[in-house]
Design a protein around this motif. Structure first.
Motif, short mmCIF file in Angstrom:
data_model
loop_
_atom_site.label_atom_id
_atom_site.label_comp_id
_atom_site.label_asym_id
_atom_site.label_seq_id
_atom_site.Cartn_x
_atom_site.Cartn_y
_atom_site.Cartn_z
N VAL A 122 0.84 -1.20 0.00
CA VAL A 122 0.00 0.00 0.00
C VAL A 122 0.87 1.26 0.00
N PRO B 294 -4.61 3.75 2.89
CA PRO B 294 -3.58 4.78 3.03
C PRO B 294 -4.13 6.10 3.60
N GLN C 149 -0.84 4.70 7.03
CA GLN C 149 -1.99 3.87 6.75
C GLN C 149 -2.57 3.32 8.04
N LYS D 121 -2.99 2.70 -2.86
CA LYS D 121 -4.37 2.24 -3.02
C LYS D 121 -4.79 1.36 -1.85
N ASN D 122 -6.09 1.35 -1.58
CA ASN D 122 -6.64 0.44 -0.58
C ASN D 122 -6.28 -0.99 -0.97
N PHE D 123 -6.10 -1.84 0.04
CA PHE D 123 -5.82 -3.25 -0.21
C PHE D 123 -6.66 -4.06 0.77
#
Length: 151
Positions: free
Chosen positions: A79, A111, A121, A84-86
């Motif tokens: 991330v 994040p 994050q 990006k979101n994971f």
């Protein structure tokens, strides 16, 4: 919905300037871990100065040896690179996963941006397989937007 009811509490924590930033971040971790059943480990990682690594900030849950995570390593490190979101429904399916505990089944990492830069994050582990929804993502994005105001 639980997320809507938690938003004012997050805003109140962030606005409490009588507490340090770390105290406020810890309060957010405690709130989320206490109020959302499938959130079993809640913590923050932040960019470690000019280094290409993350440093563990306030968290609640089982102790972790992962206090420093290189960019690109594990879900958090990915991330830090992707911005990006994971969402990982099943951590066992990830080749680039850093196991913190054998009880962890799923992970979500969102994040935190300050002036367009990824500064850290929020990382949440769950002992429940595939517990995270789009609603979790939107709520955690809200949390990160609030946190970005104080870091």
């Amino acid at each position: 919905m639980i997320f809507e009811s938690l938003k004012p509490a997050v805003e109140t924590i962030v606005a409490d300037t009588s507490k340090t930033v770390d105290e406020r971040l810890l309060s957010i971790c405690q709130l989320l871990e206490n109020k959302i059943d499938c959130y079993n480990w809640v913590g923050f990682y932040f960019k470690n100065g000019d280094k290409n690594e993350l440093k563990l900030g306030p968290y609640v849950g089982e102790p972790t040896d992962h206090t420093i995570i290189p960019f690109g390593k594990g879900i958090c490190g990915q991330v830090a690179v992707s911005n990006k979101n994971f969402v990982v429904p099943d951590v066992a399916s990830q080749d680039n996963y850093i196991a913190c505990s054998i009880t962890v089944k799923a992970e979500i990492v969102i994040p935190i941006f300050v002036n367009g830069e990824n500064m850290g994050q929020i990382d949440i582990d769950s002992n429940t397989p595939d517990p995270f929804s789009v609603e979790d993502e939107r709520f955690l994005e809200f949390v990160c937007e609030q946190v970005s105001k104080i870091i």
